[in-house]
Design an enzyme around this catalytic site. Structure first.
Site, PDB file in Angstrom:
ATOM      1  N   ASP A   1       5.814  36.746  20.502  1.00 16.35           N
ATOM      2  CA  ASP A   1       5.001  37.537  21.443  1.00 16.35           C
ATOM      3  C   ASP A   1       4.168  36.690  22.418  1.00 16.35           C
ATOM      4  O   ASP A   1       4.109  37.007  23.608  1.00 16.35           O
ATOM      5  CB  ASP A   1       4.087  38.512  20.695  1.00 16.35           C
ATOM      6  CG  ASP A   1       4.828  39.770  20.270  1.00 16.35           C
ATOM      7  OD1 ASP A   1       5.969  39.969  20.723  1.00 16.35           O
ATOM      8  OD2 ASP A   1       4.266  40.545  19.482  1.00 16.35           O
TER       9      ASP A   1
ATOM     10  N   ASP B   1      18.208  45.011  13.427  1.00 10.22           N
ATOM     11  CA  ASP B   1      18.087  43.562  13.518  1.00 10.22           C
ATOM     12  C   ASP B   1      17.760  43.212  14.964  1.00 10.22           C
ATOM     13  O   ASP B   1      18.287  43.838  15.888  1.00 10.22           O
ATOM     14  CB  ASP B   1      19.382  42.865  13.078  1.00 10.22           C
ATOM     15  CG  ASP B   1      19.126  41.423  12.671  1.00 10.22           C
ATOM     16  OD1 ASP B   1      18.064  41.134  12.105  1.00 10.22           O
ATOM     17  OD2 ASP B   1      19.990  40.562  12.929  1.00 10.22           O
ATOM     18  N   THR B   2      16.874  42.233  15.140  1.00  9.14           N
ATOM     19  CA  THR B   2      16.388  41.888  16.479  1.00  9.14           C
ATOM     20  C   THR B   2      16.527  40.401  16.737  1.00  9.14           C
ATOM     21  O   THR B   2      16.370  39.591  15.828  1.00  9.14           O
ATOM     22  CB  THR B   2      14.895  42.278  16.611  1.00  9.14           C
ATOM     23  OG1 THR B   2      14.779  43.687  16.502  1.00  9.14           O
ATOM     24  CG2 THR B   2      14.309  41.830  17.940  1.00  9.14           C
TER      25      THR B   2
ATOM     26  N   PHE C   1       3.274  39.361  16.941  1.00  8.30           N
ATOM     27  CA  PHE C   1       3.880  38.467  15.947  1.00  8.30           C
ATOM     28  C   PHE C   1       5.048  37.746  16.614  1.00  8.30           C
ATOM     29  O   PHE C   1       5.365  37.988  17.789  1.00  8.30           O
ATOM     30  CB  PHE C   1       4.360  39.271  14.725  1.00  8.30           C
ATOM     31  CG  PHE C   1       5.543  40.145  15.021  1.00  8.30           C
ATOM     32  CD1 PHE C   1       5.407  41.338  15.698  1.00  8.30           C
ATOM     33  CD2 PHE C   1       6.832  39.750  14.645  1.00  8.30           C
ATOM     34  CE1 PHE C   1       6.499  42.135  15.992  1.00  8.30           C
ATOM     35  CE2 PHE C   1       7.935  40.543  14.932  1.00  8.30           C
ATOM     36  CZ  PHE C   1       7.762  41.741  15.608  1.00  8.30           C
TER      37      PHE C   1
ATOM     38  N   HIS D   1      12.050  46.537  23.028  1.00 13.39           N
ATOM     39  CA  HIS D   1      13.415  46.629  22.504  1.00 13.39           C
ATOM     40  C   HIS D   1      13.485  47.548  21.290  1.00 13.39           C
ATOM     41  O   HIS D   1      14.282  48.461  21.233  1.00 13.39           O
ATOM     42  CB  HIS D   1      13.862  45.208  22.131  1.00 13.39           C
ATOM     43  CG  HIS D   1      12.773  44.406  21.471  1.00 13.39           C
ATOM     44  ND1 HIS D   1      11.649  44.015  22.153  1.00 13.39           N
ATOM     45  CD2 HIS D   1      12.590  44.002  20.183  1.00 13.39           C
ATOM     46  CE1 HIS D   1      10.836  43.379  21.332  1.00 13.39           C
ATOM     47  NE2 HIS D   1      11.380  43.368  20.128  1.00 13.39           N
TER      48      HIS D   1
ATOM     49  N   GLU E   1      21.177  39.756   1.962  1.00 12.03           N
ATOM     50  CA  GLU E   1      21.337  38.558   2.802  1.00 12.03           C
ATOM     51  C   GLU E   1      21.944  38.900   4.148  1.00 12.03           C
ATOM     52  O   GLU E   1      22.955  39.613   4.215  1.00 12.03           O
ATOM     53  CB  GLU E   1      22.224  37.553   2.080  1.00 12.03           C
ATOM     54  CG  GLU E   1      21.406  36.596   1.229  1.00 12.03           C
ATOM     55  CD  GLU E   1      22.210  35.350   0.918  1.00 12.03           C
ATOM     56  OE1 GLU E   1      22.279  34.465   1.793  1.00 12.03           O
ATOM     57  OE2 GLU E   1      22.772  35.316  -0.183  1.00 12.03           O
TER      58      GLU E   1
HETATM   59  P1  IMP Z   1      13.619  41.383  12.815  1.00  9.77           P
HETATM   60  O1  IMP Z   1      15.097  41.610  12.833  1.00  9.77           O
HETATM   61  O2  IMP Z   1      12.834  42.566  13.309  1.00  9.77           O
HETATM   62  O3  IMP Z   1      13.145  40.879  11.485  1.00  9.77           O
HETATM   63  O4  IMP Z   1      13.330  40.212  13.871  1.00  9.77           O
HETATM   64  C1  IMP Z   1      13.881  38.904  13.728  1.00  9.77           C
HETATM   65  C2  IMP Z   1      12.975  37.886  14.394  1.00  9.77           C
HETATM   66  O5  IMP Z   1      12.940  38.111  15.823  1.00  9.77           O
HETATM   67  C3  IMP Z   1      11.512  37.941  13.968  1.00  9.77           C
HETATM   68  O6  IMP Z   1      11.312  37.139  12.828  1.00  9.77           O
HETATM   69  C4  IMP Z   1      10.794  37.376  15.180  1.00  9.77           C
HETATM   70  O7  IMP Z   1      10.852  35.968  15.183  1.00  9.77           O
HETATM   71  C5  IMP Z   1      11.638  37.878  16.324  1.00  9.77           C
HETATM   72  N1  IMP Z   1      11.108  39.166  16.860  1.00  9.77           N
HETATM   73  C6  IMP Z   1      11.609  40.402  16.620  1.00  9.77           C
HETATM   74  N2  IMP Z   1      10.916  41.333  17.280  1.00  9.77           N
HETATM   75  C7  IMP Z   1       9.940  40.676  17.943  1.00  9.77           C
HETATM   76  C8  IMP Z   1       8.871  41.115  18.799  1.00  9.77           C
HETATM   77  O8  IMP Z   1       8.680  42.306  19.091  1.00  9.77           O
HETATM   78  N3  IMP Z   1       8.076  40.142  19.291  1.00  9.77           N
HETATM   79  C9  IMP Z   1       8.237  38.819  19.003  1.00  9.77           C
HETATM   80  N4  IMP Z   1       9.194  38.373  18.199  1.00  9.77           N
HETATM   81  C10 IMP Z   1      10.051  39.293  17.680  1.00  9.77           C
END
Ligand code: IMP
Length: 195
Positions: free
Chosen positions: A151, A68-69, A148, A176, A39
């Site tokens: 984008d 994490d993004t 995705f 990033h 989690e």
């Molecule tokens: P994660 O930590 O990589 O799972 O990213 C968390 C959320 O950020 C994802 O579910 C997307 O909504 C958004 N996200 C992360 N990277 C990208 C990207 O390269 N393009 C568009 N949305 C992104």
């Protein structure tokens, strides 16, 4: 050296394995018998990356990294940020998230935003953080079909195409995540275990 990448996203695993030197064997959580969902309860990207990497290292005793993004929009005080995946609520839905973002911004002129990826690496009892930022702006409507998440509404600085109009190779070069992973890989290539 064996190194776990705390993600169940097969595309991310494959992409990183291809960039790593052969001396590093990348493992997924499933490869080491970790099938539980970890989690993400932190309020920062760094915090969530740490939770995931620490879960693997503390419970399975492996060197590990996690990412994490989030998308941070200036005029929304950094929102949706750490909540990017579920901005429009559960279950996560990219279309609803984009619609909520476009309506939150409305006619706002300042549309500056950036994606930020944080990576936490646990290696031989030490912890290291890396980040990657891609600056750009939020478009007023969706453009493009590729990619995705956000984008179609994100246009990187210096381009007149959205991320969803770029090939994955072109996006990875400036993204990033690509930049953060490159920092991690540069570090691993020069890492000496006894330093
Ligand atoms: P994660 O930590 O990589 O799972 O990213 C968390 C959320 O950020 C994802 O579910 C997307 O909504 C958004 N996200 C992360 N990277 C990208 C990207 O390269 N393009 C568009 N949305 C992104």
């Amino acid at each position: 050296m064996k190194l776990v990448f705390a993600t169940n996203n097969q595309n991310k695993l494959k992409e990183v394995q291809e960039m790593l030197p052969e001396s590093i064997e990348l493992l997924s959580p499933k490869d080491i018998g970790c099938f539980e969902d970890i989690e993400e309860t932190a309020t920062t990207l760094e915090g969530n990356a740490q939770i995931k990497a620490n879960h693997i290292t503390n419970n399975y005793n492996f060197n590990c990294f996690a990412d994490d993004t989030g998308l941070e929009v200036d005029a929304l005080n950094g929102e949706p940020g750490v909540y990017s995946a579920r901005y429009a609520g559960e279950p996560a839905n990219a279309e609803n998230n984009m619609q909520k973002l476009l309506s939150s911004l409305g006619e706002t002129v300042d549309r500056k935003a950036h994606f930020r990826t944080s990576i936490c690496l646990n290696l031989d009892g030490k912890q290291f953080l890396f980040d990657g930022i891609c600056k750009g702006e939020i478009l007023t409507e969706k453009k493009g079909e590729k990619g995705f998440g956000y984008d179609p509404v994100f246009q990187p600085e210096g381009y007149n195409k959205s991320f969803a109009e770029m090939s994955s190779e072109a996006k990875n070069e400036i993204s990033h995540r690509g930049l953060a992973i490159q920092k991690l890989i540069d570090f691993l290539k020069t890492y000496q275990p006894n330093n």
